[in-house]
Design a protein around this motif. Sequence first.
Motif, PDB file in Angstrom:
ATOM      1  N   GLY A 138       0.811  -1.195   0.176  1.00  0.00           N
ATOM      2  CA  GLY A 138      -0.003  -0.149  -0.076  1.00  0.00           C
ATOM      3  C   GLY A 138       0.850   1.318   0.040  1.00  0.00           C
ATOM      4  N   THR A 139       0.289   2.387   0.438  1.00  0.00           N
ATOM      5  CA  THR A 139       0.875   3.583   0.323  1.00  0.00           C
ATOM      6  C   THR A 139       2.038   3.645   0.957  1.00  0.00           C
ATOM      7  OG1 THR A 139      -1.292   4.604   0.601  1.00  0.00           O
ATOM      8  CG2 THR A 139       0.427   6.285   0.966  1.00  0.00           C
ATOM      9  N   ILE A 140       2.251   3.320   2.633  1.00  0.00           N
ATOM     10  CA  ILE A 140       3.394   3.393   3.124  1.00  0.00           C
ATOM     11  C   ILE A 140       4.489   2.367   2.655  1.00  0.00           C
ATOM     12  CG2 ILE A 140       3.125   2.252   5.324  1.00  0.00           C
ATOM     13  CD1 ILE A 140       3.956   5.829   4.992  1.00  0.00           C
ATOM     14  N   ARG A 200      -2.812  -9.001  -2.231  1.00  0.00           N
ATOM     15  CA  ARG A 200      -3.896  -9.565  -2.645  1.00  0.00           C
ATOM     16  C   ARG A 200      -4.498  -9.158  -4.081  1.00  0.00           C
ATOM     17  NH1 ARG A 200      -7.614  -7.700   1.452  1.00  0.00           N
ATOM     18  NH2 ARG A 200      -7.146  -5.851   0.154  1.00  0.00           N
ATOM     19  N   THR A 201      -4.003  -7.878  -4.389  1.00  0.00           N
ATOM     20  CA  THR A 201      -4.560  -7.144  -5.621  1.00  0.00           C
ATOM     21  C   THR A 201      -3.611  -7.339  -6.889  1.00  0.00           C
ATOM     22  OG1 THR A 201      -5.561  -5.833  -3.915  1.00  0.00           O
ATOM     23  CG2 THR A 201      -5.796  -5.061  -6.290  1.00  0.00           C
ATOM     24  N   ARG A 239      -2.081  -3.874  -8.093  1.00  0.00           N
ATOM     25  CA  ARG A 239      -1.409  -3.046  -7.273  1.00  0.00           C
ATOM     26  C   ARG A 239       0.030  -3.697  -6.994  1.00  0.00           C
ATOM     27  NH1 ARG A 239      -5.028  -0.931  -3.172  1.00  0.00           N
ATOM     28  NH2 ARG A 239      -5.056  -3.069  -2.399  1.00  0.00           N
ATOM     29  N   TYR A 257      -0.561 -13.475   0.885  1.00  0.00           N
ATOM     30  CA  TYR A 257       0.188 -13.177   1.972  1.00  0.00           C
ATOM     31  C   TYR A 257       0.982 -14.742   2.597  1.00  0.00           C
ATOM     32  CZ  TYR A 257      -1.992  -8.746   2.185  1.00  0.00           C
ATOM     33  OH  TYR A 257      -2.780  -7.582   2.000  1.00  0.00           O
ATOM     34  N   ALA A 272       2.526  -3.984   6.289  1.00  0.00           N
ATOM     35  CA  ALA A 272       1.895  -2.763   6.131  1.00  0.00           C
ATOM     36  C   ALA A 272       0.664  -2.643   5.601  1.00  0.00           C
ATOM     37  CB  ALA A 272       2.981  -2.275   4.828  1.00  0.00           C
ATOM     38  N   THR A 273      -0.142  -3.747   6.238  1.00  0.00           N
ATOM     39  CA  THR A 273      -1.628  -3.572   6.192  1.00  0.00           C
ATOM     40  C   THR A 273      -2.238  -2.734   7.111  1.00  0.00           C
ATOM     41  OG1 THR A 273      -1.475  -5.782   7.276  1.00  0.00           O
ATOM     42  CG2 THR A 273      -1.774  -6.012   4.875  1.00  0.00           C
ATOM     43  N   HIS A 323      -3.998  -1.345  10.352  1.00  0.00           N
ATOM     44  CA  HIS A 323      -3.751  -1.778  11.761  1.00  0.00           C
ATOM     45  C   HIS A 323      -4.583  -3.060  12.261  1.00  0.00           C
ATOM     46  CE1 HIS A 323      -3.352   2.799  11.553  1.00  0.00           C
ATOM     47  NE2 HIS A 323      -4.528   2.875  12.437  1.00  0.00           N
ATOM     48  N   PHE A 340      -5.174  -5.670  10.846  1.00  0.00           N
ATOM     49  CA  PHE A 340      -4.627  -6.864  10.328  1.00  0.00           C
ATOM     50  C   PHE A 340      -3.188  -7.216  10.686  1.00  0.00           C
ATOM     51  CE2 PHE A 340      -7.584  -5.080   7.223  1.00  0.00           C
ATOM     52  CZ  PHE A 340      -8.649  -5.963   7.278  1.00  0.00           C
ATOM     53  N   HIS A 341      -2.789  -6.313  11.760  1.00  0.00           N
ATOM     54  CA  HIS A 341      -1.272  -6.341  12.081  1.00  0.00           C
ATOM     55  C   HIS A 341      -1.286  -7.587  12.900  1.00  0.00           C
ATOM     56  CE1 HIS A 341      -0.238  -1.887  11.632  1.00  0.00           C
ATOM     57  NE2 HIS A 341      -0.502  -2.481  10.298  1.00  0.00           N
ATOM     58  N   GLU A 358       4.152  -2.370  11.157  1.00  0.00           N
ATOM     59  CA  GLU A 358       3.855  -0.967  11.077  1.00  0.00           C
ATOM     60  C   GLU A 358       3.062  -0.308  12.427  1.00  0.00           C
ATOM     61  OE1 GLU A 358       4.365   2.044  10.076  1.00  0.00           O
ATOM     62  OE2 GLU A 358       5.398   1.709   8.453  1.00  0.00           O
ATOM     63  N   LYS A 359       3.304   0.758  12.764  1.00  0.00           N
ATOM     64  CA  LYS A 359       2.579   1.387  13.925  1.00  0.00           C
ATOM     65  C   LYS A 359       1.139   1.524  13.620  1.00  0.00           C
ATOM     66  CE  LYS A 359       1.472   4.809  13.022  1.00  0.00           C
ATOM     67  NZ  LYS A 359       0.489   5.243  11.535  1.00  0.00           N
ATOM     68  N   LYS A 418       9.459   5.227  12.796  1.00  0.00           N
ATOM     69  CA  LYS A 418      10.563   5.723  12.285  1.00  0.00           C
ATOM     70  C   LYS A 418      11.261   7.064  12.871  1.00  0.00           C
ATOM     71  CE  LYS A 418       7.319   8.645   9.123  1.00  0.00           C
ATOM     72  NZ  LYS A 418       6.200   8.225  10.223  1.00  0.00           N
ATOM     73  N   ARG A 428      -9.608   3.888   5.546  1.00  0.00           N
ATOM     74  CA  ARG A 428      -9.081   3.396   6.630  1.00  0.00           C
ATOM     75  C   ARG A 428      -9.118   4.275   7.677  1.00  0.00           C
ATOM     76  NH1 ARG A 428      -4.169   4.191   8.578  1.00  0.00           N
ATOM     77  NH2 ARG A 428      -2.673   4.791   7.340  1.00  0.00           N
TER      78      ARG A 428
HETATM   79  N1  LIG Z   1       5.190   4.967   9.215  1.00  0.00           N
HETATM   80  C1  LIG Z   1       4.304   5.760   8.666  1.00  0.00           C
HETATM   81  O1  LIG Z   1       4.873   6.891   8.330  1.00  0.00           O
HETATM   82  C2  LIG Z   1       3.087   5.555   8.250  1.00  0.00           C
HETATM   83  C3  LIG Z   1       2.463   6.277   7.344  1.00  0.00           C
HETATM   84  C4  LIG Z   1       1.105   5.754   6.927  1.00  0.00           C
HETATM   85  C5  LIG Z   1       0.587   4.443   7.435  1.00  0.00           C
HETATM   86  N2  LIG Z   1       1.269   3.821   8.109  1.00  0.00           N
HETATM   87  C6  LIG Z   1       0.762   2.594   8.623  1.00  0.00           C
HETATM   88  O2  LIG Z   1       1.079   1.670   7.542  1.00  0.00           O
HETATM   89  C7  LIG Z   1      -0.178   0.848   7.819  1.00  0.00           C
HETATM   90  C8  LIG Z   1      -0.887   0.822   6.333  1.00  0.00           C
HETATM   91  O3  LIG Z   1      -1.113   2.105   5.919  1.00  0.00           O
HETATM   92  P1  LIG Z   1      -1.374   2.830   4.358  1.00  0.00           P
HETATM   93  O4  LIG Z   1      -1.627   4.018   4.578  1.00  0.00           O
HETATM   94  O5  LIG Z   1      -0.144   2.150   3.701  1.00  0.00           O
HETATM   95  O6  LIG Z   1      -2.680   1.889   3.892  1.00  0.00           O
HETATM   96  P2  LIG Z   1      -3.101   1.644   2.508  1.00  0.00           P
HETATM   97  O7  LIG Z   1      -2.314   2.429   1.596  1.00  0.00           O
HETATM   98  O8  LIG Z   1      -4.727   1.461   2.615  1.00  0.00           O
HETATM   99  O9  LIG Z   1      -2.575   0.075   1.979  1.00  0.00           O
HETATM  100  C9  LIG Z   1      -2.663  -1.090   3.062  1.00  0.00           C
HETATM  101  C10 LIG Z   1      -2.678  -2.252   2.348  1.00  0.00           C
HETATM  102  O10 LIG Z   1      -2.920  -3.379   3.004  1.00  0.00           O
HETATM  103  C11 LIG Z   1      -3.645  -4.342   2.274  1.00  0.00           C
HETATM  104  N3  LIG Z   1      -4.795  -4.821   2.965  1.00  0.00           N
HETATM  105  C12 LIG Z   1      -5.140  -6.078   3.258  1.00  0.00           C
HETATM  106  N4  LIG Z   1      -6.160  -6.096   3.754  1.00  0.00           N
HETATM  107  C13 LIG Z   1      -6.815  -5.197   3.533  1.00  0.00           C
HETATM  108  C14 LIG Z   1      -8.042  -4.736   3.930  1.00  0.00           C
HETATM  109  N5  LIG Z   1      -9.136  -5.304   4.178  1.00  0.00           N
HETATM  110  N6  LIG Z   1      -8.478  -3.387   3.639  1.00  0.00           N
HETATM  111  C15 LIG Z   1      -7.645  -2.624   3.090  1.00  0.00           C
HETATM  112  N7  LIG Z   1      -6.188  -2.778   2.835  1.00  0.00           N
HETATM  113  C16 LIG Z   1      -5.699  -4.226   3.021  1.00  0.00           C
HETATM  114  C17 LIG Z   1      -3.666  -3.713   0.849  1.00  0.00           C
HETATM  115  O11 LIG Z   1      -2.739  -4.566   0.284  1.00  0.00           O
HETATM  116  P3  LIG Z   1      -3.262  -5.535  -1.019  1.00  0.00           P
HETATM  117  O12 LIG Z   1      -2.435  -4.884  -2.258  1.00  0.00           O
HETATM  118  O13 LIG Z   1      -2.713  -6.883  -0.648  1.00  0.00           O
HETATM  119  O14 LIG Z   1      -4.815  -5.602  -1.319  1.00  0.00           O
HETATM  120  C18 LIG Z   1      -3.130  -2.238   0.866  1.00  0.00           C
HETATM  121  O15 LIG Z   1      -2.057  -2.322  -0.127  1.00  0.00           O
HETATM  122  C19 LIG Z   1      -1.140   1.661   8.639  1.00  0.00           C
HETATM  123  O16 LIG Z   1      -1.173   0.653  10.004  1.00  0.00           O
HETATM  124  C20 LIG Z   1      -0.575   2.689   9.177  1.00  0.00           C
HETATM  125  O17 LIG Z   1      -0.900   3.199  10.528  1.00  0.00           O
HETATM  126  C21 LIG Z   1       2.563   4.398   8.581  1.00  0.00           C
END
Ligand SMILES: NC(=O)c1ccc[n+]([C@@H]2O[C@H](COP(=O)([O-])OP(=O)(O)OC[C@H]3O[C@@H](n4cnc5c(N)ncnc54)[C@H](OP(=O)(O)O)[C@@H]3O)[C@@H](O)[C@H]2O)c1
Length: 350
Positions: free
Chosen positions: A16-18, A40-41, A44, A61, A76-77, A79, A81-82, A99-100, A128, A168
């Motif tokens: 995903g994004t992060i 899963r996608t 992406r 996974y 990086a899913t 929270h 699902f962590h 991830e946090k 980080k 989310r």
């Molecule tokens: N450290 C940081 O600076 C930072 C910044 C932002 C977020 N985070 C953390 O990183 C985690 C992910 O955040 P994100 O913003 O990257 O999320 P995101 O862009 O929505 O990506 C989440 C990924 O999780 C997977 N996934 C699996 N089951 C899912 C479900 N039921 N619904 C949605 N996604 C699902 C998806 O992967 P598939 O491709 O497999 O479908 C998707 O690529 C969060 O816990 C957040 O707290 C950390």
Amino acid sequence: MNTSQRQVAWGILGPGTIAHNFAVGLAETPVAKLLAVGGRTPDRLAAFGERHGVERLYGSYEELVADPDLDVIYIATPHSFHLAHGLLAIEAGKGLMVEKPAGLGAGDVEALVEAARKADVFFMEAYKCRCHPQTERLAELLGEGAIGRLEHIEARNGGMLERDPASRLFDPALGGGGILDIGCYPVTTVRLIAGVAKGLPYAEPVTLEASGEIGPTGVDEIAFAELDFGDGLTASIACALRREIEDTLVLTGSKGTIRLPVPWRPGRNAGPSDARIVIEKDDGVREEWLRDPRQLFAFEAEVATQAILEGLKTPRWPAMTAEESILNARVIDRWRDGMGLPVLSSVRSI
Ligand SMILES: NC(=O)c1ccc[n+]([C@@H]2O[C@H](COP(=O)([O-])OP(=O)(O)OC[C@H]3O[C@@H](n4cnc5c(N)ncnc54)[C@H](OP(=O)(O)O)[C@@H]3O)[C@@H](O)[C@H]2O)c1
């Protein structure tokens, strides 16, 4: 682990994004290699693989964690699902950086840490900012008495987002809300700073008083907390998904203040990750710059990878240790509870 190359093989679970940011940080870490990604996608996953030049792409996974050449999985899913995805990695004998926040509540984090301990694998929660050199420098300055006796810490993290129920961040079922997403940074930081002021690696608040606003989707959109660490040391923390609150970290001592103008994300998307520390006293203002060409996520990638190469099961302070992840989650639970929000737990398998 292939120690002859002295490179740790990483897999990313959830492109995903992060995960993109983390992949950039890994690429800037010579002792690490991003070997595989699981998603899963299909579209992406393919786009992620192409962008980061990843050798092995897995459509589930389960297949990812089963790759015998991987040392560690970055989870990086969302929270919620962590816990399940972390247990998946641990049960496959892999170390994990999650991830946090590592779980929706302290119970999740305890379960993950305990499972990693039993399996004798690496565990780290990806904070980080705790791995950026500015945290260590802040601790040094406090230890040197740069501002005398520490009296108050102010830490704020947030901004104004569109209220998007599909995101989310606004979905309670995915652990939405500011506290879990960004409030956790002020929590981990004030606990660390309060600890340093007491000559400890971290400290826990004696009292925590919460206030704020719950939005129509049922998540905290604006949250504040007043913390008392005892011995005359207090902290005010805040996070917001729906209000412009200036990102801030200010330490007030008996002889001056220390301010970090960019406390949470120096170099978040690309290097340099230069950071400025401003020290203000009666005799004037002094600035220190910590300069580094790398992107922010390279620091946590390096900290984790080096720890794994050394055979450690959790990183060294000031990164988050496994023990501290549990304690941090307990404070996050207290903050949510004080807001009238439920203390959450996740399902263990999906
Ligand atoms: N450290 C940081 O600076 C930072 C910044 C932002 C977020 N985070 C953390 O990183 C985690 C992910 O955040 P994100 O913003 O990257 O999320 P995101 O862009 O929505 O990506 C989440 C990924 O999780 C997977 N996934 C699996 N089951 C899912 C479900 N039921 N619904 C949605 N996604 C699902 C998806 O992967 P598939 O491709 O497999 O479908 C998707 O690529 C969060 O816990 C957040 O707290 C950390």
